[in-house]
Write a protein that holds these residues in place. Sequence first.
Motif, PDB file in Angstrom:
ATOM      1  N   GLN A 196     -83.672-159.343  -9.056  1.00 17.52           N
ATOM      2  CA  GLN A 196     -82.927-158.859  -7.896  1.00 17.52           C
ATOM      3  C   GLN A 196     -82.235-157.546  -8.255  1.00 17.52           C
ATOM      4  O   GLN A 196     -81.870-157.308  -9.412  1.00 17.52           O
ATOM      5  CB  GLN A 196     -81.878-159.890  -7.463  1.00 17.52           C
ATOM      6  CG  GLN A 196     -82.449-161.262  -7.145  1.00 17.52           C
ATOM      7  CD  GLN A 196     -83.376-161.257  -5.948  1.00 17.52           C
ATOM      8  OE1 GLN A 196     -83.092-160.618  -4.942  1.00 17.52           O
ATOM      9  NE2 GLN A 196     -84.498-161.967  -6.070  1.00 17.52           N
ATOM     10  N   VAL A 197     -82.072-156.691  -7.253  1.00 19.60           N
ATOM     11  CA  VAL A 197     -81.365-155.419  -7.449  1.00 19.60           C
ATOM     12  C   VAL A 197     -79.994-155.690  -8.055  1.00 19.60           C
ATOM     13  O   VAL A 197     -79.280-156.614  -7.656  1.00 19.60           O
ATOM     14  CB  VAL A 197     -81.235-154.681  -6.096  1.00 19.60           C
ATOM     15  CG1 VAL A 197     -80.251-153.506  -6.222  1.00 19.60           C
ATOM     16  CG2 VAL A 197     -82.601-154.173  -5.642  1.00 19.60           C
ATOM     17  N   LYS A 255     -82.535-149.622  -9.424  1.00 22.04           N
ATOM     18  CA  LYS A 255     -81.199-150.221  -9.281  1.00 22.04           C
ATOM     19  C   LYS A 255     -81.003-151.419 -10.202  1.00 22.04           C
ATOM     20  O   LYS A 255     -80.417-152.438  -9.838  1.00 22.04           O
ATOM     21  CB  LYS A 255     -80.932-150.633  -7.824  1.00 22.04           C
ATOM     22  CG  LYS A 255     -81.232-149.565  -6.792  1.00 22.04           C
ATOM     23  CD  LYS A 255     -80.427-148.296  -7.009  1.00 22.04           C
ATOM     24  CE  LYS A 255     -80.743-147.262  -5.946  1.00 22.04           C
ATOM     25  NZ  LYS A 255     -80.079-145.956  -6.221  1.00 22.04           N
ATOM     26  N   LEU A 256     -81.491-151.292 -11.444  1.00 26.84           N
ATOM     27  CA  LEU A 256     -81.349-152.340 -12.442  1.00 26.84           C
ATOM     28  C   LEU A 256     -80.462-151.863 -13.580  1.00 26.84           C
ATOM     29  O   LEU A 256     -80.309-150.650 -13.806  1.00 26.84           O
ATOM     30  CB  LEU A 256     -82.720-152.760 -12.970  1.00 26.84           C
ATOM     31  CG  LEU A 256     -83.650-153.385 -11.924  1.00 26.84           C
ATOM     32  CD1 LEU A 256     -85.041-153.581 -12.487  1.00 26.84           C
ATOM     33  CD2 LEU A 256     -83.084-154.705 -11.394  1.00 26.84           C
ATOM     34  N   ARG A 310     -92.813-152.327  -8.701  1.00 23.82           N
ATOM     35  CA  ARG A 310     -92.000-153.053  -7.724  1.00 23.82           C
ATOM     36  C   ARG A 310     -92.601-154.426  -7.420  1.00 23.82           C
ATOM     37  O   ARG A 310     -91.869-155.414  -7.270  1.00 23.82           O
ATOM     38  CB  ARG A 310     -91.863-152.232  -6.442  1.00 23.82           C
ATOM     39  CG  ARG A 310     -90.980-151.006  -6.603  1.00 23.82           C
ATOM     40  CD  ARG A 310     -90.599-150.387  -5.272  1.00 23.82           C
ATOM     41  NE  ARG A 310     -89.794-149.200  -5.472  1.00 23.82           N
ATOM     42  CZ  ARG A 310     -88.504-149.204  -5.771  1.00 23.82           C
ATOM     43  NH1 ARG A 310     -87.872-150.357  -5.908  1.00 23.82           N
ATOM     44  NH2 ARG A 310     -87.841-148.072  -5.944  1.00 23.82           N
ATOM     45  N   PHE A 359     -90.144-157.287  -8.475  1.00 21.78           N
ATOM     46  CA  PHE A 359     -89.356-157.762  -7.344  1.00 21.78           C
ATOM     47  C   PHE A 359     -90.117-158.632  -6.340  1.00 21.78           C
ATOM     48  O   PHE A 359     -89.535-159.534  -5.750  1.00 21.78           O
ATOM     49  CB  PHE A 359     -88.789-156.574  -6.559  1.00 21.78           C
ATOM     50  CG  PHE A 359     -87.858-155.692  -7.331  1.00 21.78           C
ATOM     51  CD1 PHE A 359     -86.597-156.127  -7.706  1.00 21.78           C
ATOM     52  CD2 PHE A 359     -88.237-154.399  -7.686  1.00 21.78           C
ATOM     53  CE1 PHE A 359     -85.734-155.312  -8.418  1.00 21.78           C
ATOM     54  CE2 PHE A 359     -87.384-153.577  -8.392  1.00 21.78           C
ATOM     55  CZ  PHE A 359     -86.132-154.030  -8.766  1.00 21.78           C
TER      56      PHE A 359
END
Length: 349
Positions: A13-14, A47-48, A155, A159
Motif C-alpha cells: 500500500q502507498v 510513494k513508498l 505497479r 500494488f
Amino acid sequence: MQNRQFIYPNKVQVGEKIAILSPSAGLPEIFPAVYELGLKHLREEFKLVPVEYPTTRKMGSTPKDRARDIMAAFADPEIKAVICSIGGDDQIKVLKYLDPEVLRAHPKPFLGYSDATNLHFYLWNLGIVSYYGGAIMTQFGRYYAMDEYTVHSLRHALFQGGEYEITPTPEWSDESYNWNDPDTLSLRVPMFANTGWQWHNAERIVEGTAWGGCLEIIDYHLRAHRYLQPLEHYKGCILFLEASEEMPDAEYVYRVLMGMGERGMLQQFSALLMGRPKAWNFDNQLSSEEKETYKLEQKEAVIKAIEEYAPSLLAVFNLDFGHTDPQFMLPSGGHLRIDGIARKITMTY
C-alpha cells in the motif's frame, strides 16, 4: 507439477515501508548518487518508504551478514516488500544461512534480477511467488527518467496483482549509463526500435508456473546441485532465461542448456521465454552488425539445444526482461499463459 500451490504475497500500500537490501554486491557504497536517485524515484513515483540495513551500502559484506539482513527484513512486520539494490556474483553463498521457516511464515514481494536469481530459487522452493526485475540502481535509478514500460509493470507487481498481458516495448536498449562519468548521466542512452518477439513451435496454448532467471546463475545451481528440486517439480512449468552483461558466447549458452538436458531437466518444461540478449557493455562495445550476429548466434544455440532435448518445446525470443532496458517484472512461481496462436502472453501478478 502443475498442481503445486504457490502463495502470492500481499500487495503493498502507498506509504508503507520497503526494505532495500544488497544480497549480492554493496554497490550503493561506490555509486551513492545512482543509488540515492533510485530511492528518490521509489519515494516520489511510488510513494513508498525505503528502509536500509547494515549491509545495504557496504561492499565486501560477508554472506552471513547479508543473510542476517534478509532475515531481519522478512521478519519485520512493518516491512511490506524487499527490493535489491543491484546484483552481483556470489549470492549463492548467502542461501545456506537463511531460515526457510521465517521466510515461509512471512511471505513478501521480493524484487531483483541477475544474481538475485538465487533468492528467487529459494523462495520458489518454499512456494512463494517473487518478481524477477526492478533493481533500485538500474530500473529505479535511471537518470534520464524511469521508463514508463517498467513503471507500469512495477505497479502491477507491487500494488495491483491480477492478470496482466505483456506486450513488446516500443523501443529498447542494451547500452548502459557510465556511472563513473557524471556528465553523461543526464543523457538518454541510445534506444532502438523493437522488431517484436520471435516464436518457435508456437501453434498452441501453454499454461504453467514460471521458473528461471539468469543463465549464468542457473549454471551455478547445475554445478552446486544444492537448491534444485526433484525433476518432477518442474514438470509442466514454464522456463524463463536471460543472459547477463557478461555476454556469454553462444557455445556457453548451449552448454548450460545441454547440462539441463542431460540432467533431464530441460525436458520437464512446457515452454521457454527467452529474454532479449544484452549485446553491449563497456568492455565489449559491439557495432550494430556485431550485435545482430551475437543475438542470432545465441538464438541458434538455444534452438539447437531445444531440438536435441525437447523438440516440441514452445519458445519465445526477444522478450523484455532481464539485463536490457526497459523490462517487465516476471512472476517467478506465478501463473503464465502463452497463447502461441494469438501471439499473446499473460502473467498473473
